[in-house]
Scaffold this motif. Structure first.
Motif, PDB file in Angstrom:
ATOM      1  N   GLN A 324       0.866  -1.185   0.000  1.00  0.00           N
ATOM      2  CA  GLN A 324       0.000   0.000   0.000  1.00  0.00           C
ATOM      3  C   GLN A 324       0.896   1.226   0.000  1.00  0.00           C
ATOM      4  N   TRP A 325       0.460   2.316  -0.625  1.00  0.00           N
ATOM      5  CA  TRP A 325       1.260   3.540  -0.619  1.00  0.00           C
ATOM      6  C   TRP A 325       0.341   4.725  -0.913  1.00  0.00           C
ATOM      7  N   GLY A 326       0.909   5.905  -0.809  1.00  0.00           N
ATOM      8  CA  GLY A 326       0.161   7.113  -1.170  1.00  0.00           C
ATOM      9  C   GLY A 326       1.018   8.026  -2.023  1.00  0.00           C
ATOM     10  N   GLY A 327       0.370   8.920  -2.724  1.00  0.00           N
ATOM     11  CA  GLY A 327       1.063   9.982  -3.462  1.00  0.00           C
ATOM     12  C   GLY A 327       0.353  11.286  -3.145  1.00  0.00           C
ATOM     13  N   ILE A 328       1.040  12.404  -3.382  1.00  0.00           N
ATOM     14  CA  ILE A 328       0.428  13.703  -3.078  1.00  0.00           C
ATOM     15  C   ILE A 328      -0.114  14.323  -4.355  1.00  0.00           C
ATOM     16  N   THR A 329      -1.422  14.492  -4.396  1.00  0.00           N
ATOM     17  CA  THR A 329      -2.057  15.018  -5.597  1.00  0.00           C
ATOM     18  C   THR A 329      -2.366  16.499  -5.416  1.00  0.00           C
ATOM     19  N   ASP A 330      -2.165  17.264  -6.475  1.00  0.00           N
ATOM     20  CA  ASP A 330      -2.369  18.723  -6.444  1.00  0.00           C
ATOM     21  C   ASP A 330      -3.706  19.033  -7.121  1.00  0.00           C
ATOM     22  N   ASN A 331      -4.699  19.363  -6.314  1.00  0.00           N
ATOM     23  CA  ASN A 331      -6.069  19.471  -6.831  1.00  0.00           C
ATOM     24  C   ASN A 331      -6.530  20.916  -6.932  1.00  0.00           C
ATOM     25  N   THR A 332      -7.066  21.252  -8.098  1.00  0.00           N
ATOM     26  CA  THR A 332      -7.619  22.596  -8.323  1.00  0.00           C
ATOM     27  C   THR A 332      -9.103  22.604  -7.947  1.00  0.00           C
ATOM     28  N   PRO A 333      -9.670  23.793  -7.767  1.00  0.00           N
ATOM     29  CA  PRO A 333     -11.102  23.854  -7.430  1.00  0.00           C
ATOM     30  C   PRO A 333     -12.000  23.275  -8.520  1.00  0.00           C
ATOM     31  N   ASP A 334     -11.613  23.371  -9.796  1.00  0.00           N
ATOM     32  CA  ASP A 334     -12.485  22.828 -10.854  1.00  0.00           C
ATOM     33  C   ASP A 334     -12.003  21.457 -11.345  1.00  0.00           C
ATOM     34  N   ARG A 335     -10.998  20.888 -10.654  1.00  0.00           N
ATOM     35  CA  ARG A 335     -10.499  19.543 -10.979  1.00  0.00           C
ATOM     36  C   ARG A 335      -9.926  19.459 -12.388  1.00  0.00           C
ATOM     37  N   SER A 336      -9.544  20.593 -12.942  1.00  0.00           N
ATOM     38  CA  SER A 336      -8.839  20.595 -14.228  1.00  0.00           C
ATOM     39  C   SER A 336      -7.437  21.136 -14.007  1.00  0.00           C
ATOM     40  N   PRO A 337      -6.502  20.737 -14.867  1.00  0.00           N
ATOM     41  CA  PRO A 337      -5.115  21.162 -14.670  1.00  0.00           C
ATOM     42  C   PRO A 337      -4.892  22.628 -15.031  1.00  0.00           C
ATOM     43  N   ILE A 338      -3.730  23.108 -14.626  1.00  0.00           N
ATOM     44  CA  ILE A 338      -3.287  24.448 -15.014  1.00  0.00           C
ATOM     45  C   ILE A 338      -2.014  24.277 -15.831  1.00  0.00           C
ATOM     46  N   GLN A 339      -2.024  24.791 -17.044  1.00  0.00           N
ATOM     47  CA  GLN A 339      -0.788  24.801 -17.833  1.00  0.00           C
ATOM     48  C   GLN A 339      -0.741  26.143 -18.533  1.00  0.00           C
ATOM     49  N   GLY A 340       0.276  26.940 -18.246  1.00  0.00           N
ATOM     50  CA  GLY A 340       0.303  28.235 -18.901  1.00  0.00           C
ATOM     51  C   GLY A 340       1.396  29.142 -18.400  1.00  0.00           C
ATOM     52  N   VAL A 341       1.313  30.396 -18.889  1.00  0.00           N
ATOM     53  CA  VAL A 341       2.244  31.426 -18.440  1.00  0.00           C
ATOM     54  C   VAL A 341       1.834  31.836 -17.028  1.00  0.00           C
ATOM     55  N   THR A 342       2.718  32.558 -16.361  1.00  0.00           N
ATOM     56  CA  THR A 342       2.424  33.055 -15.007  1.00  0.00           C
ATOM     57  C   THR A 342       2.714  34.557 -15.000  1.00  0.00           C
ATOM     58  N   PRO A 343       2.380  35.246 -13.919  1.00  0.00           N
ATOM     59  CA  PRO A 343       2.694  36.682 -13.872  1.00  0.00           C
ATOM     60  C   PRO A 343       4.202  36.966 -13.861  1.00  0.00           C
ATOM     61  N   VAL A 344       5.030  35.943 -13.659  1.00  0.00           N
ATOM     62  CA  VAL A 344       6.489  36.134 -13.595  1.00  0.00           C
ATOM     63  C   VAL A 344       7.102  35.835 -14.969  1.00  0.00           C
ATOM     64  N   PRO A 345       7.756  36.821 -15.583  1.00  0.00           N
ATOM     65  CA  PRO A 345       8.362  36.572 -16.900  1.00  0.00           C
ATOM     66  C   PRO A 345       9.358  35.404 -16.865  1.00  0.00           C
ATOM     67  N   GLY A 346       9.203  34.488 -17.820  1.00  0.00           N
ATOM     68  CA  GLY A 346      10.108  33.340 -17.930  1.00  0.00           C
ATOM     69  C   GLY A 346       9.688  32.148 -17.093  1.00  0.00           C
ATOM     70  N   LEU A 347       8.629  32.306 -16.286  1.00  0.00           N
ATOM     71  CA  LEU A 347       8.189  31.187 -15.421  1.00  0.00           C
ATOM     72  C   LEU A 347       6.903  30.579 -15.987  1.00  0.00           C
ATOM     73  N   PHE A 348       6.939  29.284 -16.242  1.00  0.00           N
ATOM     74  CA  PHE A 348       5.792  28.562 -16.807  1.00  0.00           C
ATOM     75  C   PHE A 348       5.376  27.469 -15.828  1.00  0.00           C
ATOM     76  N   VAL A 349       4.081  27.176 -15.815  1.00  0.00           N
ATOM     77  CA  VAL A 349       3.626  26.187 -14.839  1.00  0.00           C
ATOM     78  C   VAL A 349       2.784  25.105 -15.494  1.00  0.00           C
ATOM     79  N   ASN A 350       2.978  23.887 -14.998  1.00  0.00           N
ATOM     80  CA  ASN A 350       2.187  22.732 -15.409  1.00  0.00           C
ATOM     81  C   ASN A 350       1.834  21.987 -14.127  1.00  0.00           C
ATOM     82  N   CYS A 351       0.603  22.139 -13.667  1.00  0.00           N
ATOM     83  CA  CYS A 351       0.258  21.550 -12.368  1.00  0.00           C
ATOM     84  C   CYS A 351      -1.253  21.309 -12.303  1.00  0.00           C
TER      85      CYS A 351
END
Ligand code: FAD
Ligand code: PYC
Length: 405
Positions: A324-351
């Motif tokens: 048995q094991w667990g993993g840590i899941t990153d959950n958004t309020p709408d249960r859809s992922p986030i992939q895109g630019v951020t307010p910080v130039p040069g920083l991109f996120v996929n989560c």
């Protein structure tokens, strides 16, 4: 030791970090390694480092139950999950690495009229969009999975099921290893046992590189793909992301002869099951509800899941559980992922892939590479932007997530 004994070559190199790279990706899960591979292969950007605090594939990539499907409700989701499913179909050839993709069918059990209406809505949406999904009667479901108990007196009786035949499973470790080898072959540096502890920014707020346990490493572009720790890493650049990190548990049984031909999921009773090629029953639960970074989870969650599995499949009542094991899941309020630019130039996120990002690995990685290379999202991922939590244009996939949250 085996390598020394057999004279086998390492599948990827483990270089010391350069002082700087064109691109740094934080997190060597399937998404991060895959993005590095596609950056090199499709965009000619090879001066790339993937920085991993532990060992590659040791996060959710190596902890998930490998269910692959694209039967989501909204176009933004169908676009990326179907893009991914198509890439799964050719991935072993693409990487010259057997990822054991097995389109054995994913069946979702319906237990009540609400489930039935919701599944039929998904089936209609999917078929209109050219994605396979079909409704089965209980008898048709049993014909597909003979060990399913469909008696009307069952504790968790079913009134039908949705089946995506092209859905299935793959070998999770092989996905990480295959992308790692193919990326390293193209010049990507994979730096394991190296924790990112800070993100350095310049006078205009732009990223300059990362502080790590091996010192500062420079880059003008940083892609964060850190799954359960995404909010921790994004905080290093002062960006708050709408995520809750929750444990999600799974367990496997002793190996059995082949008995279970497909994947069966029941969101309503918080249980799902398939059989690996080693013969183990692979069983998963709903999420533990509290926020946590501990890769374990509560005993009451999995005992409830096993109760449900034994009710749905009485034949498994005497099977022993092995791990048995667990993993840590990153959950958004709408249960859809986030992939895109951020307010910080040069920083991109996929989560925000939460409980459901393994299936998305090739598609997400492919589109994340495009985002980093071009500085703007591919049209198949443009709806998944961070900005939707400001504008309110949410993509509510709570039902399609198919894991109780
Ligand atoms: P990961 O593989 O977790 O990679 C992120 C990496 O970032 C980790 O290796 C981590 O160590 C690293 N990292 C974090 N912080 C830092 C730092 N500061 N510095 C350096 N590195 C850092 N999805 C499905 O589609 N189907 C399923 O059947 C399914 N079942 C699941 C079952 C369980 C029990 C769990 C836990 C998840 C399941 N998922 C499933 C979800 C899926 O596993 C994830 O969405 C997906 O694997 C995320 O991939 P990743 O590459 O983004 O993350
Ligand atoms: O997203 O299909 C899924 C899934 C199944 C189990 C955990 N996540």
């Amino acid at each position: 030791a085996m390598r020394a004994h057999k004279g086998w070559e390492a599948q990827w190199t483990s270089p010391e970090p350069r002082s700087s790279y064109d691109v740094i990706i934080v997190g060597a899960g399937g998404h991060g390694l895959g993005a590095a591979y596609y950056l090199a292969k499709e965009h000619g950007i090879t001066n790339v480092a993937v920085i991993e605090k532990g060992w590659l594939g040791g996060g959710n990539t190596g902890r998930n139950t490998t269910i692959i499907r694209s039967n989501y409700l909204y176009e933004e989701s169908m676009d990326i999950y179907e893009h991914s499913l198509k890439l799964w179909e050719g991935l072993s050839q693409e990487l010259n690495y057997n990822v054991m993709y097995s389109p054995r069918g994913v069946m979702m059990l319906s237990h009540n009229i609400h489930d039935q209406q919701s599944f039929k809505r998904h089936i209609n949406a999917n078929r209109l969009y050219g994605i396979d999904n079909e409704w089965l009667t209980p008898e048709q479901a049993k014909a597909f999975v003979p060990v399913l108990d469909i008696s009307k007196t069952a504790r968790y009786a079913i009134n039908g099921a949705a089946l995506q035949r092209r859905g299935g499973t793959a070998r999770h470790d092989a996905v990480a290893w295959g992308y790692a080898r193919a990326a390293a072959d193209r010049g990507v540096h994979i730096i394991q046992n190296c924790e990112v502890t800070g993100i350095r920014r310049g006078p205009g707020g732009e990223v300059q590189g990362v502080e790590t346990s091996k010192g500062f490493i420079g880059a003008n572009k940083i892609g964060v793909s850190a799954a359960g720790h995404s909010s921790v890493v994004m905080e290093m650049a002062g960006v708050r992301v709408p995520l809750h990190s929750n444990p999600l548990q799974a367990l496997v049984s002793e190996p059995l002869k082949p008995i279970f031909p497909c994947v069966v999921m029941s969101n309503t009773v918080h249980a799902y099951i398939s059989q690996s090629d080693k013969g183990e029953l692979v069983i998963g639960a709903g999420t533990d509800q509290y926020n946590s970074y501990s890769q374990t989870g509560g005993l009451q969650i999995i005992t409830h899941t096993l109760d449900a599995i034994c009710e749905l499949f009485p034949i498994f009542r005497r099977v022993k559980m092995m791990r048995q094991w667990g993993g840590i899941t990153d959950n958004t309020p709408d249960r859809s992922p986030i992939q895109g630019v951020t307010p910080v130039p040069g920083l991109f996120v996929n989560c925000g892939w939460g409980t459901g990002g393994f299936k998305a690995t090739p598609g997400s990685a492919n589109l994340f590479a495009h985002l980093i290379a071009k500085g703007e999202p591919h049209k198949l991922a443009s709806g998944l932007n961070l900005d939707r939590f400001r504008t309110g244009r949410l993509i509510d996939e709570a039902a399609a997530a198919a894991v109780a949250h």
